[in-house]
Structures are given as structure tokens and as C-alpha cells.
Motif scaffolding. Structure first.
Motif, PDB file in Angstrom:
ATOM      1  N   PHE A   4     -10.353  -2.969  -2.726  1.00  0.00           N
ATOM      2  CA  PHE A   4      -9.584  -4.107  -2.232  1.00  0.00           C
ATOM      3  C   PHE A   4     -10.364  -4.883  -1.180  1.00  0.00           C
ATOM      4  CE2 PHE A   4      -6.611  -6.076   0.724  1.00  0.00           C
ATOM      5  CZ  PHE A   4      -5.986  -6.952  -0.150  1.00  0.00           C
ATOM      6  N   VAL A   5     -10.985  -4.189  -0.257  1.00  0.00           N
ATOM      7  CA  VAL A   5     -11.784  -4.859   0.781  1.00  0.00           C
ATOM      8  C   VAL A   5     -12.921  -5.647   0.133  1.00  0.00           C
ATOM      9  CG1 VAL A   5     -13.345  -4.473   2.736  1.00  0.00           C
ATOM     10  CG2 VAL A   5     -11.145  -3.287   2.630  1.00  0.00           C
ATOM     11  N   LEU A  58      -4.203  -4.316   7.131  1.00  0.00           N
ATOM     12  CA  LEU A  58      -4.790  -2.991   6.974  1.00  0.00           C
ATOM     13  C   LEU A  58      -5.591  -2.608   8.231  1.00  0.00           C
ATOM     14  CD1 LEU A  58      -5.935  -3.147   3.257  1.00  0.00           C
ATOM     15  CD2 LEU A  58      -4.178  -1.636   4.212  1.00  0.00           C
ATOM     16  N   GLU A  59      -6.306  -3.567   8.789  1.00  0.00           N
ATOM     17  CA  GLU A  59      -7.086  -3.305  10.003  1.00  0.00           C
ATOM     18  C   GLU A  59      -6.158  -2.973  11.166  1.00  0.00           C
ATOM     19  OE1 GLU A  59      -9.570  -6.739  10.544  1.00  0.00           O
ATOM     20  OE2 GLU A  59     -10.806  -6.258   8.789  1.00  0.00           O
ATOM     21  N   GLY A  75     -11.493  -8.746  -1.559  1.00  0.00           N
ATOM     22  CA  GLY A  75     -11.169  -9.761  -0.548  1.00  0.00           C
ATOM     23  C   GLY A  75     -12.412 -10.467  -0.036  1.00  0.00           C
ATOM     24  N   ARG A  76     -13.474  -9.703   0.165  1.00  0.00           N
ATOM     25  CA  ARG A  76     -14.753 -10.282   0.611  1.00  0.00           C
ATOM     26  C   ARG A  76     -15.287 -11.250  -0.447  1.00  0.00           C
ATOM     27  NH1 ARG A  76     -17.839  -5.711   1.082  1.00  0.00           N
ATOM     28  NH2 ARG A  76     -16.342  -4.975   2.585  1.00  0.00           N
ATOM     29  N   LYS A 106      -5.834  -7.791   4.352  1.00  0.00           N
ATOM     30  CA  LYS A 106      -6.971  -7.090   4.964  1.00  0.00           C
ATOM     31  C   LYS A 106      -6.758  -6.974   6.474  1.00  0.00           C
ATOM     32  CE  LYS A 106     -11.988  -7.380   5.530  1.00  0.00           C
ATOM     33  NZ  LYS A 106     -12.041  -7.556   6.972  1.00  0.00           N
ATOM     34  N   PRO A 155      -8.589   1.426  -1.511  1.00  0.00           N
ATOM     35  CA  PRO A 155      -8.846   0.588  -0.328  1.00  0.00           C
ATOM     36  C   PRO A 155     -10.228  -0.068  -0.302  1.00  0.00           C
ATOM     37  CG  PRO A 155      -7.652   2.541   0.331  1.00  0.00           C
ATOM     38  CD  PRO A 155      -8.024   2.726  -1.126  1.00  0.00           C
ATOM     39  N   ASP A 156     -11.263   0.660  -0.698  1.00  0.00           N
ATOM     40  CA  ASP A 156     -12.613   0.082  -0.687  1.00  0.00           C
ATOM     41  C   ASP A 156     -12.748  -1.057  -1.703  1.00  0.00           C
ATOM     42  OD1 ASP A 156     -13.478   1.742   1.343  1.00  0.00           O
ATOM     43  OD2 ASP A 156     -14.289   3.244  -0.036  1.00  0.00           O
ATOM     44  N   GLN A 164       0.848  -1.185   0.000  1.00  0.00           N
ATOM     45  CA  GLN A 164       0.000   0.000   0.000  1.00  0.00           C
ATOM     46  C   GLN A 164       0.885   1.236   0.000  1.00  0.00           C
ATOM     47  OE1 GLN A 164      -2.538   0.825   3.433  1.00  0.00           O
ATOM     48  NE2 GLN A 164      -4.054   1.712   2.060  1.00  0.00           N
ATOM     49  N   ALA A 179      -5.049 -12.056   0.189  1.00  0.00           N
ATOM     50  CA  ALA A 179      -6.023 -10.975   0.346  1.00  0.00           C
ATOM     51  C   ALA A 179      -6.527 -10.902   1.784  1.00  0.00           C
ATOM     52  CB  ALA A 179      -7.187 -11.158  -0.628  1.00  0.00           C
ATOM     53  N   GLN A 180      -6.787 -12.051   2.398  1.00  0.00           N
ATOM     54  CA  GLN A 180      -7.291 -12.060   3.772  1.00  0.00           C
ATOM     55  C   GLN A 180      -6.240 -11.554   4.753  1.00  0.00           C
ATOM     56  OE1 GLN A 180      -8.633 -16.132   4.089  1.00  0.00           O
ATOM     57  NE2 GLN A 180     -10.642 -15.643   3.251  1.00  0.00           N
TER      58      GLN A 180
END
Length: 108
Positions: A41-42, A99-100, A45-46, A96, A38-39, A18, A92-93
Motif C-alpha cells: 500500500f505504501v 497509518l503514520e 501510494g508513492r 498513508k 502495508p508495504d 485496515q 491514498a495519501q
């Protein structure tokens, strides 16, 4: 302009980074790089976490089963064998989660 990247995750076949300035996320897998905000990517990943390989894979007698993954970019798709898909989804998980964590910790 060159990005000031922070590495979120690195695996055998790829990396997710990132930019500290523009916040864009780069998802590199094998020789392909896809950029996400970012949105996106989330959401991607979902989407990956809900895919059942066995249910959606393509079976062809000449090669092992594989899965076609659409991206938020209309013309970019991945064709992944089971092990590749599992690594891809896990990347991806894990990114994520990073990032959190970075969001909780704030800028260092």
C-alpha cells in the motif's frame, strides 16, 4: 474469517480500511476492492503521488481524458477520469498519513 477493520479514510466514492488483526489494507473505489499488505500500500501510494495526469492521460475524441493506473495485482487496472484520479490519489495519501499517525500513537 472476518476482519476487524479500522476505517482510515472515507470519501464520496470509496474508503480505505485496515484490519486490526492481519494488518491488510482494503482500498475500495466505486465498486472495486483491492487488498494490500502495508508495504504494498505504501508503495502504491508513492507510485500514485508521482503520476502527472496531463503527461500520462489518454485522449480520445469520444470522451474526456482518462488515465490507466496499474496496480500491484497484474490483472487489475483502473481507468480514471481526472477528478476520479485526484480523489483516488488523495485517498491514498490521506490513508498513508493516518497509518503514520496510528503507528506513532500505537494501539489504543
Amino acid at each position: 474469517m472476518n476482519c476487524n477493520i479500522e476505517t482510515l479514510i472515507v470519501t464520496k466514492n470509496g474508503a480505505i480500511t485496515q484490519c486490526r488483526d492481519c494488518q491488510r489494507i482494503g482500498f475500495t473505489f466505486k465498486n472495486l476492492l483491492i487488498g494490500f499488505d502495508p508495504d504494498q500500500f505504501v508503495g502504491f501510494g508513492r507510485f500514485l503521488s508521482r503520476i502527472n495526469f496531463e503527461k500520462h492521460c489518454i485522449r480520445h475524441s469520444a470522451k474526456p481524458p482518462y488515465l490507466i493506473i496499474n496496480t500491484c495485482h497484474h490483472d487489475i487496472q483502473f481507468a480514471l477520469f481526472r477528478e476520479e484520479f485526484e480523489e483516488f490519489r488523495d485517498m491514498a495519501q490521506q490513508a498513508k498519513l493516518m497509518l503514520e499517525v496510528l503507528g506513532i500513537l500505537g494501539p489504543c
